[in-house]
Scaffold this motif. Structure first.
Motif, PDB file in Angstrom:
ATOM      1  N   ASP A 166      42.109  42.166  92.127  1.00 15.30           N
ATOM      2  CA  ASP A 166      41.248  42.285  93.301  1.00 15.30           C
ATOM      3  C   ASP A 166      40.934  43.745  93.590  1.00 15.30           C
ATOM      4  N   ARG A 167      39.788  43.963  94.170  1.00 17.38           N
ATOM      5  CA  ARG A 167      39.412  45.282  94.676  1.00 17.38           C
ATOM      6  C   ARG A 167      39.321  45.148  96.193  1.00 17.38           C
ATOM      7  N   VAL A 168      39.977  46.033  96.887  1.00 13.70           N
ATOM      8  CA  VAL A 168      40.068  45.939  98.341  1.00 13.70           C
ATOM      9  C   VAL A 168      39.518  47.214  98.962  1.00 13.70           C
ATOM     10  N   THR A 169      38.763  47.044 100.023  1.00 16.24           N
ATOM     11  CA  THR A 169      38.244  48.177 100.775  1.00 16.24           C
ATOM     12  C   THR A 169      38.844  48.136 102.165  1.00 16.24           C
ATOM     13  N   LEU A 170      39.391  49.250 102.600  1.00 18.63           N
ATOM     14  CA  LEU A 170      39.915  49.354 103.959  1.00 18.63           C
ATOM     15  C   LEU A 170      38.857  50.065 104.801  1.00 18.63           C
TER      16      LEU A 170
END
Length: 121
Positions: A48-52
């Protein structure tokens, strides 16, 4: 709870036998009287690629600093590939892991700085 603290309790569904890449379990982080993370439960699947995203002071950098072990939470647990990063629960208490374990875990984690010019060389 202050409105500028980061709290995420949305659990993701993992397939049977799937090990998450990162799991934050009830993480609490305070700076003095200011609670930045309050019971953070957050899971990232492998791949997964996660953006905060959030306003300044909401805990985005703190989350990353906790994973890099540059900061330490006051409560909760972080697991990397289902292995504890800094603490375990033993006899109902939160116990810090030995430096050797922490060092081994740090070898599995990398960080890319947002600004390439942080270091003059």
């Amino acid at each position: 709870m202050p409105t500028d603290s980061f709290t995420h309790t949305g659990a993701i569904e993992l397939a049977e036998g799937e090990t998450p890449a990162i799991r934050f379990n009830r993480i609490v982080k305070r700076f003095g009287d200011h609670t930045v993370l309050d019971g953070l439960d957050f899971t990232v699947r492998k791949g997964d690629r996660v953006t905060l995203i959030g306003p300044s002071g909401s805990g985005k950098t703190t989350i990353l600093r906790l994973v890099m072990t540059l900061e330490e939470s006051q409560d909760g647990y972080i697991l990397i590939d289902d292995k504890p990063l800094t603490h375990i629960e033993k006899d109902g208490k939160r116990v810090a892991l030995k430096d050797k374990h922490r060092s081994q875990m740090r070898k599995r984690i990398g960080m890319v700085f947002q600004q390439f010019n942080l270091f003059p060389n």
